[in-house]
Design a protein around this motif. Structure first.
Motif, PDB file in Angstrom:
ATOM      1  N   THR A 166       0.841  -1.194   0.000  1.00 52.14           N
ATOM      2  CA  THR A 166       0.000   0.000   0.000  1.00 52.14           C
ATOM      3  C   THR A 166       0.883   1.254   0.000  1.00 52.14           C
ATOM      4  N   PRO A 167       0.279   2.430  -0.247  1.00 52.23           N
ATOM      5  CA  PRO A 167       1.065   3.665  -0.170  1.00 52.23           C
ATOM      6  C   PRO A 167       1.788   3.834   1.165  1.00 52.23           C
ATOM      7  N   LEU A 168       1.145   3.435   2.264  1.00 46.83           N
ATOM      8  CA  LEU A 168       1.790   3.573   3.573  1.00 46.83           C
ATOM      9  C   LEU A 168       3.035   2.695   3.664  1.00 46.83           C
ATOM     10  N   MET A 169       2.950   1.475   3.155  1.00 45.45           N
ATOM     11  CA  MET A 169       4.124   0.596   3.148  1.00 45.45           C
ATOM     12  C   MET A 169       5.235   1.189   2.294  1.00 45.45           C
ATOM     13  N   VAL A 170       4.855   1.700   1.127  1.00 46.55           N
ATOM     14  CA  VAL A 170       5.843   2.291   0.224  1.00 46.55           C
ATOM     15  C   VAL A 170       6.500   3.507   0.880  1.00 46.55           C
ATOM     16  N   ALA A 171       5.703   4.296   1.597  1.00 48.15           N
ATOM     17  CA  ALA A 171       6.255   5.465   2.291  1.00 48.15           C
ATOM     18  C   ALA A 171       7.288   5.051   3.333  1.00 48.15           C
ATOM     19  N   CYS A 172       7.046   3.912   3.982  1.00 47.61           N
ATOM     20  CA  CYS A 172       7.987   3.420   4.994  1.00 47.61           C
ATOM     21  C   CYS A 172       9.240   2.822   4.359  1.00 47.61           C
ATOM     22  N   LYS A 173       9.107   2.302   3.135  1.00 51.39           N
ATOM     23  CA  LYS A 173      10.222   1.608   2.492  1.00 51.39           C
ATOM     24  C   LYS A 173      11.094   2.499   1.614  1.00 51.39           C
ATOM     25  N   THR A 174      10.490   3.511   0.996  1.00 48.73           N
ATOM     26  CA  THR A 174      11.218   4.254  -0.028  1.00 48.73           C
ATOM     27  C   THR A 174      12.469   4.944   0.519  1.00 48.73           C
ATOM     28  N   ARG A 175      13.491   4.943  -0.308  1.00 51.40           N
ATOM     29  CA  ARG A 175      14.731   5.648   0.035  1.00 51.40           C
ATOM     30  C   ARG A 175      15.015   6.757  -0.979  1.00 51.40           C
ATOM     31  N   HIS A 176      14.016   7.010  -1.828  1.00 53.02           N
ATOM     32  CA  HIS A 176      14.202   8.028  -2.868  1.00 53.02           C
ATOM     33  C   HIS A 176      14.232   9.420  -2.246  1.00 53.02           C
ATOM     34  N   THR A 177      15.196  10.194  -2.625  1.00 51.00           N
ATOM     35  CA  THR A 177      15.273  11.591  -2.194  1.00 51.00           C
ATOM     36  C   THR A 177      15.767  12.456  -3.345  1.00 51.00           C
ATOM     37  N   ASP A 178      15.156  13.613  -3.496  1.00 49.41           N
ATOM     38  CA  ASP A 178      15.634  14.623  -4.435  1.00 49.41           C
ATOM     39  C   ASP A 178      15.146  15.977  -3.936  1.00 49.41           C
TER      40      ASP A 178
END
Length: 216
Positions: A39-51
């Motif tokens: 889910t979006p919440l899981m992705v928010a916890c997992k993502t390491r993307h930064t810009d």
């Protein structure tokens, strides 16, 4: 990691809070999932993307939770957002946000592991403290059992009630979750697994301070 047809999941993965808000206000489902059940919440916890356009992780997690994201949904491996946060070691602030929204630290994934077990094996005392506090808030006591060899060659067993073990716990527990199954577990994990099961037992009879006793 992100389903090609999901704009909201992509926006969350890229940490674009404004775009995420626009998509949700436009009718996107906040608990939609990709092909992995994330889910979006899981992705928010997992993502390491930064810009330059990314927002801090805790802002995205807070926004999703405040707008109805369910922290106890499980993906196709049985993992919840709380488990992913522990595995990624996202920090105590993220775990506190999830816990405040009733994320359950005792749910198990398909390997039989819970967020609490992942927190113990992370060796991160801050993360473990948040989950222990969450369990106490639910009226559940947690006993964590560890073993260590003493100079005589015997094993010293210690149990900790509602407190994190000492910082060297990670050195004692040579355990990799991905390499273990229900039928083949290291002895250290077996002890932790029994301790985790005790979460479900009311009125545990245990000392209020760490205690040690040798076992042979």
């Amino acid at each position: 990691l992100i389903h090609k047809g999901s704009s909201s999941l992509t926006a969350v993965y890229l940490s674009r809070l404004r775009l995420t808000r626009l998509l949700l206000e436009g009718g996107a489902y906040i608990n939609e999932s990709n092909e992995h059940g994330e889910t979006p919440l899981m992705v928010a916890c997992k993502t390491r993307h930064t810009d330059s356009q990314s927002v801090p992780k805790h802002k995205m997690v807070r926004y999703l939770l405040e707008n109805g994201a369910d922290p106890n949904i499980q993906d196709k491996t049985g993992k919840t957002a709380l488990m992913h946060a522990c595995l990624e070691q996202t920090g105590a602030e993220i775990l506190s946000l999830l816990s405040e929204q009733r994320a359950d630290p005792t749910l198990e994934d398909h390997s039989g592991l819970s967020a609490l077990v992942y927190a113990v094996n992370s060796g991160n005392r801050d993360i473990l403290s948040v989950l222990l506090d969450a369990c106490k808030a639910k009226g559940k006591e947690v006993i964590i059992i560890t073993t260590n060899k003493i100079p005589s060659g015997h094993q010293m067993t210690k149990q900790y009630l509602n407190v994190p073990p000492p910082p060297d716990l990670e050195e004692r527990l040579h355990f990799t979750p991905a390499s273990c199954t229900r039928h083949h577990m290291s002895s250290s994990y077996g002890l932790l697994h029994r301790a985790h099961r005790q979460l479900l037992l009311p009125n545990l009879a245990a000392p209020s301070l760490a205690s040690g006793s040798p076992s042979v």
